[in-house]
Design a protein around this motif. Structure first.
Motif, mmCIF file in Angstrom:
data_model
loop_
_atom_site.group_PDB
_atom_site.id
_atom_site.type_symbol
_atom_site.label_atom_id
_atom_site.label_comp_id
_atom_site.label_asym_id
_atom_site.label_seq_id
_atom_site.Cartn_x
_atom_site.Cartn_y
_atom_site.Cartn_z
ATOM 1 N N THR A 103 39.554 20.300 18.337
ATOM 2 C CA THR A 103 39.263 20.886 19.217
ATOM 3 C C THR A 103 37.546 20.249 19.175
ATOM 4 O O THR A 103 37.468 19.619 20.171
ATOM 5 C CB THR A 103 39.034 21.470 19.903
ATOM 6 O OG1 THR A 103 38.794 22.905 19.784
ATOM 7 C CG2 THR A 103 40.803 21.850 20.795
ATOM 8 N N PHE A 104 37.093 20.830 18.166
ATOM 9 C CA PHE A 104 35.309 20.328 17.929
ATOM 10 C C PHE A 104 35.620 19.129 17.384
ATOM 11 O O PHE A 104 34.524 18.032 18.661
ATOM 12 C CB PHE A 104 34.707 21.067 16.994
ATOM 13 C CG PHE A 104 33.297 20.951 16.383
ATOM 14 C CD1 PHE A 104 32.190 21.718 17.872
ATOM 15 C CD2 PHE A 104 32.708 19.548 16.330
ATOM 16 C CE1 PHE A 104 31.290 21.771 16.797
ATOM 17 C CE2 PHE A 104 31.473 19.789 15.451
ATOM 18 C CZ PHE A 104 30.452 20.207 16.716
ATOM 19 N N ALA A 105 35.880 18.087 17.129
ATOM 20 C CA ALA A 105 36.115 16.878 16.231
ATOM 21 C C ALA A 105 37.001 15.710 17.562
ATOM 22 O O ALA A 105 35.795 14.774 18.333
ATOM 23 C CB ALA A 105 36.855 16.506 15.301
ATOM 24 N N GLY A 131 43.383 28.059 28.674
ATOM 25 C CA GLY A 131 42.980 27.484 27.234
ATOM 26 C C GLY A 131 41.859 27.846 26.688
ATOM 27 O O GLY A 131 41.561 27.441 25.737
ATOM 28 N N ASP A 132 41.564 29.008 26.816
ATOM 29 C CA ASP A 132 40.488 30.115 25.925
ATOM 30 C C ASP A 132 39.696 29.085 25.922
ATOM 31 O O ASP A 132 38.716 28.150 25.172
ATOM 32 C CB ASP A 132 41.409 29.452 24.558
ATOM 33 C CG ASP A 132 42.425 30.829 24.139
ATOM 34 O OD1 ASP A 132 42.183 31.501 25.125
ATOM 35 O OD2 ASP A 132 42.872 30.495 22.792
ATOM 36 N N PRO A 133 38.598 29.077 27.469
ATOM 37 C CA PRO A 133 37.590 27.751 27.472
ATOM 38 C C PRO A 133 36.113 28.416 26.801
ATOM 39 O O PRO A 133 35.926 29.516 26.585
ATOM 40 C CB PRO A 133 37.131 28.261 29.032
ATOM 41 C CG PRO A 133 37.797 29.411 29.199
ATOM 42 C CD PRO A 133 39.045 29.549 28.304
ATOM 43 N N PHE A 179 37.832 28.747 11.916
ATOM 44 C CA PHE A 179 38.387 29.896 11.810
ATOM 45 C C PHE A 179 38.512 30.198 12.967
ATOM 46 O O PHE A 179 37.340 30.189 13.395
ATOM 47 C CB PHE A 179 38.718 30.602 10.259
ATOM 48 C CG PHE A 179 37.496 31.840 10.295
ATOM 49 C CD1 PHE A 179 36.278 30.443 9.206
ATOM 50 C CD2 PHE A 179 37.052 32.697 10.800
ATOM 51 C CE1 PHE A 179 35.263 31.053 8.864
ATOM 52 C CE2 PHE A 179 35.938 33.539 10.310
ATOM 53 C CZ PHE A 179 34.842 32.206 9.607
ATOM 54 N N LYS A 180 39.231 31.440 13.780
ATOM 55 C CA LYS A 180 38.765 32.129 14.743
ATOM 56 C C LYS A 180 39.084 33.570 14.688
ATOM 57 O O LYS A 180 40.191 33.815 14.146
ATOM 58 C CB LYS A 180 39.407 31.859 15.315
ATOM 59 C CG LYS A 180 39.879 32.289 17.334
ATOM 60 C CD LYS A 180 40.949 33.464 17.626
ATOM 61 C CE LYS A 180 42.187 33.471 16.923
ATOM 62 N NZ LYS A 180 42.892 34.619 17.056
ATOM 63 N N LEU A 181 38.723 34.573 15.481
ATOM 64 C CA LEU A 181 38.029 35.701 14.289
ATOM 65 C C LEU A 181 38.707 36.816 15.726
ATOM 66 O O LEU A 181 37.878 36.075 17.005
ATOM 67 C CB LEU A 181 36.600 36.558 13.609
ATOM 68 C CG LEU A 181 36.863 36.174 12.922
ATOM 69 C CD1 LEU A 181 35.510 36.361 12.056
ATOM 70 C CD2 LEU A 181 37.201 36.197 11.517
HETATM 71 P P1 TMP Z 1 40.453 24.269 17.694
HETATM 72 O O1 TMP Z 1 39.522 23.053 16.786
HETATM 73 O O2 TMP Z 1 41.723 24.361 18.373
HETATM 74 O O3 TMP Z 1 39.421 24.681 18.909
HETATM 75 O O4 TMP Z 1 40.295 25.715 16.812
HETATM 76 C C1 TMP Z 1 39.892 26.287 15.655
HETATM 77 C C2 TMP Z 1 39.656 27.072 14.830
HETATM 78 O O5 TMP Z 1 40.380 28.187 15.276
HETATM 79 C C3 TMP Z 1 41.320 26.491 14.175
HETATM 80 O O6 TMP Z 1 41.051 27.137 12.673
HETATM 81 C C4 TMP Z 1 41.841 27.598 14.229
HETATM 82 C C5 TMP Z 1 41.936 28.298 15.561
HETATM 83 N N1 TMP Z 1 42.343 29.168 16.530
HETATM 84 C C6 TMP Z 1 42.832 30.048 16.786
HETATM 85 O O7 TMP Z 1 43.492 30.625 15.473
HETATM 86 N N2 TMP Z 1 43.605 30.479 17.713
HETATM 87 C C7 TMP Z 1 43.478 29.786 19.062
HETATM 88 O O8 TMP Z 1 43.543 30.431 20.342
HETATM 89 C C8 TMP Z 1 42.209 28.970 18.920
HETATM 90 C C9 TMP Z 1 41.450 27.921 20.373
HETATM 91 C C10 TMP Z 1 41.710 28.677 17.709
#
Ligand code: TMP
Length: 274
Positions: A103-105, A131-133, A179-181
């Motif tokens: 989504t960043f790209a 949508g995890d805004p 990654f996501k934490l």
């Molecule tokens: P994104 O490019 O979709 O924003 O995701 C960035 C990173 O975060 C990618 O490694 C996937 C991870 N991610 C999750 O694990 N769970 C989520 O709900 C989201 C939005 C991203």
């Protein structure tokens, strides 16, 4: 460790179930093979994913503890289960990006793979329905999702986790793209790393070939999903104990200063002269 019995299911998420134990401060997490993407708009299963993600998380969390990052992890109990401290999940997802992707790209119209300097740390509201805004620090505080102190701690912990994981995946021949934490607060009020770290929650590219070895294979219908997850596990297990090229993490959080300059300014005030 004596295996605690799983009691009633407390919660079922997209990829995991959480069960009570007889100890109110401990819960059992069970990893499923279910896979979702794009905030659960795409659904499927990846055979064996639960076992792989349980194994990878159970390998990495104690290593992170050893590096000084507090986590919820206590023990791996079985192929699919682990025992963790019971926490209240902070509804702020922390995304760490070493390279532009996903989504960043698309949001900024840049090519996937472009290195990001400094590393980008983003906050998102944990809400599939919305949508995890993405959310800046002021929004998170104003909406009551976290305190300023919590956000600063999330930022610093995420940076420490990134320092460790970049080096850890590198010895396994993997490039950690992003990654996501998720973090939680224990009954004692401790802020700890929670959830999982796995090919579901990281983008991992083969350091030599650039091949994707993560959930993008599922999201983008690239095939070879199971094989990619197994390969990440295999490489991590094969490199346990290898020396890592790590910045030092001491108790005084000495190198927190490296990140301080990059930290989001929560107050909006000009920084004082240092
Ligand atoms: P994104 O490019 O979709 O924003 O995701 C960035 C990173 O975060 C990618 O490694 C996937 C991870 N991610 C999750 O694990 N769970 C989520 O709900 C989201 C939005 C991203």
């Amino acid at each position: 460790m004596e295996r605690p019995d799983a009691r009633e299911m407390l919660y079922e998420g997209k990829a995991k179930q959480v069960f009570a134990t007889d100890d109110p401060e401990r819960v059992i997490v069970r990893y499923k093979d279910d896979a979702t993407a794009f905030n659960a708009q795409k659904r499927g299963t990846v055979a064996g994913k639960g076992e792989v993600n349980n194994a990878i998380t159970a390998l990495l969390y104690p290593e992170l503890e050893g590096y000084g990052v507090p986590t919820h992890f206590l023990a791996r109990l079985s192929e699919r289960e682990q025992l963790v401290r019971r926490v209240r999940i902070v509804p702020v997802e922390v995304i760490v990006r070493n390279r532009a992707a996903g989504t960043f790209a698309s949001r900024y119209g840049v090519e996937e793979g472009r290195p990001l300097d400094p590393t980008v740390i983003e906050f998102c509201l944990k809400s599939d329905a919305l949508g995890d805004p993405p959310m800046n620090a002021a929004t998170a505080v104003a909406l009551g999702h976290a305190s300023e102190e919590e956000l600063e701690a999330l930022f610093d912990l995420a940076a420490e986790v990134n320092d460790y994981l970049l080096a850890r995946f590198a010895v396994a021949g993997l490039d950690l793209v992003d990654f996501k934490l998720e973090f939680g607060v224990t009954g004692d009020g401790d802020l700890v790393l929670a959830d999982e770290i796995s090919p579901d929650t990281c983008r991992l590219w083969d350091a030599e070939t650039g091949d994707k070895l993560d959930k993008d294979r599922f999201r983008r219908d690239l095939g070879g999903v199971e094989e990619a997850y197994h390969e990440v596990r295999r490489r991590l297990e094969a490199t346990v104990g290898r020396p890592l090229d790590l910045p030092e993490f001491d108790d005084d959080h000495q190198h927190e200063h490296d990140h301080a300059a990059l930290r989001l300014d929560l107050t909006g005030e000009e920084p004082h002269d240092a």
